[in-house]
Design a protein around this motif. Structure first.
Motif, short mmCIF file in Angstrom:
data_model
loop_
_atom_site.label_atom_id
_atom_site.label_comp_id
_atom_site.label_asym_id
_atom_site.label_seq_id
_atom_site.Cartn_x
_atom_site.Cartn_y
_atom_site.Cartn_z
N UNK A 207 0.82 -1.21 0.00
CA UNK A 207 0.00 0.00 0.00
C UNK A 207 0.86 1.26 0.00
N UNK A 208 2.00 1.21 0.67
CA UNK A 208 2.88 2.37 0.69
C UNK A 208 3.52 2.61 -0.66
N UNK A 209 3.98 1.56 -1.30
CA UNK A 209 4.60 1.72 -2.61
C UNK A 209 3.59 2.19 -3.64
N UNK A 210 2.32 1.79 -3.48
CA UNK A 210 1.28 2.29 -4.38
C UNK A 210 1.09 3.79 -4.23
N UNK A 211 1.51 4.33 -3.11
CA UNK A 211 1.43 5.77 -2.86
C UNK A 211 2.75 6.47 -3.17
N UNK A 212 3.68 5.76 -3.78
CA UNK A 212 4.93 6.37 -4.21
C UNK A 212 5.99 6.50 -3.14
N UNK A 213 5.86 5.76 -2.03
CA UNK A 213 6.80 5.86 -0.92
C UNK A 213 7.73 4.64 -0.93
N UNK A 214 8.99 4.88 -0.65
CA UNK A 214 9.99 3.81 -0.55
C UNK A 214 9.82 3.13 0.80
N UNK A 215 9.08 2.03 0.84
CA UNK A 215 8.83 1.30 2.08
C UNK A 215 9.93 0.26 2.28
N UNK A 216 10.55 0.29 3.45
CA UNK A 216 11.62 -0.65 3.77
C UNK A 216 11.23 -1.45 5.01
N UNK A 217 11.00 -2.73 4.83
CA UNK A 217 10.65 -3.60 5.95
C UNK A 217 11.93 -4.19 6.51
N UNK A 218 12.25 -3.86 7.76
CA UNK A 218 13.47 -4.32 8.39
C UNK A 218 13.17 -5.42 9.40
N UNK A 219 13.98 -6.44 9.41
CA UNK A 219 13.92 -7.45 10.47
C UNK A 219 14.74 -6.94 11.65
N UNK A 220 14.40 -7.36 12.88
CA UNK A 220 15.22 -6.95 14.02
C UNK A 220 16.70 -7.27 13.78
N UNK A 221 17.53 -6.28 14.00
CA UNK A 221 18.97 -6.41 13.76
C UNK A 221 19.41 -5.85 12.42
N UNK A 222 18.46 -5.56 11.53
CA UNK A 222 18.81 -4.99 10.24
C UNK A 222 18.87 -3.47 10.32
N UNK A 223 19.56 -2.87 9.34
CA UNK A 223 19.68 -1.42 9.28
C UNK A 223 19.53 -0.95 7.84
N UNK A 224 19.29 0.34 7.70
CA UNK A 224 19.18 0.94 6.37
C UNK A 224 19.78 2.33 6.42
N UNK A 225 20.27 2.80 5.28
CA UNK A 225 20.81 4.15 5.15
C UNK A 225 19.77 5.06 4.51
N UNK A 226 19.64 6.25 5.04
CA UNK A 226 18.78 7.24 4.41
C UNK A 226 19.56 8.02 3.36
#
Length: 226
Positions: A207-226
């Motif tokens: 639903x988020x991607x359908x609204x043009x947003x970069x949705x990132x689902x993280x598992x506990x312990x994972x990280x992402x860079x902005x």
């Protein structure tokens, strides 16, 4: 900025030499990717608390008793001071706390707030955090509300939103928040930790991607860079 997901609604935000710890529910959290001692060793610059429920207040007092600054509502900071916190700053909705690492502003949140012992925790809040030249909205346990559009006017790099349902909004309602918040990146939280929290991150991602947003689902312990 790096965003480290520690499980449930606990995060570490990192930029340069600074780390901010959000809603540090680690002990007793079946999802927690790090323990209290491991996070203490990282020496966060501050602990930021959205509200007083046990799965958000968590181990905040342990960190605050070690001299790590705690920032939250006046009620939460006052409670921490009465229980041994050596550095706690109380504020309220609409206010901004500024420090060497950046700033945090408190926003409204539609929820409730009390400590595990029943003490009133003040109004629940969201947090708009500025760190390393980027801006993150940490929603706490709020539901959808129309004034999120005003929060979105702050030009958000990321929004961290609860999707678990039952105690917070579910994934469909959280995706509707993205229309108002207009973040570049969205990360779901507060789901799957306990049986009632059945919100599906795949639904939020779709639903988020359908609204043009970069949705990132993280598992506990994972990280992402902005």
């Amino acid at each position: 900025m790096k965003i480290h997901f520690l499980g449930h609604s606990a995060f570490l935000l990192e930029a340069q030499e600074h780390r901010l710890l959000l809603d540090p529910f680690l002990s007793g959290n079946p999802q927690a990717s790090l323990g209290v001692e491991e996070v203490l060793a990282l020496r966060p610059s501050a602990v930021l608390i959205s509200h007083a429920h046990g799965d958000h207040w968590g181990d905040a007092l342990t960190f605050a008793r070690q001299g790590i600054p705690l920032v939250a509502t006046a009620e939460i900071a006052g409670y921490a001071q009465k229980h041994g916190a050596t550095a706690a700053t109380g504020m309220n909705i609409g206010g901004t706390f500024r420090a060497e690492w950046g700033s945090v502003a408190l926003t409204p949140a539609w929820h409730s707030s009390s400590f595990p012992d029943g003490t009133y925790g003040g109004m629940p809040t969201g947090l708009v955090i500025e760190l390393g030249g980027q801006r993150v909205y940490f929603a706490g346990d709020t539901s959808l509300f129309s004034d999120m559009r005003l929060i979105g006017d702050r030009d958000l790099d990321a929004a961290l939103l609860p999707i678990g349902d039952h105690y917070t909004m579910g994934p469909e309602e959280a995706a509707r928040c993205l229309e108002l918040l207009r973040p570049r990146v969205a990360i779901p939280m507060h789901y799957g930790t306990f049986p009632p929290l059945t919100g599906d991150p795949a639904v939020f991602e779709r639903e988020g991607k359908a609204r043009g947003v970069d949705v990132r689902v993280l598992k506990p312990g994972e990280e992402t860079d902005l």
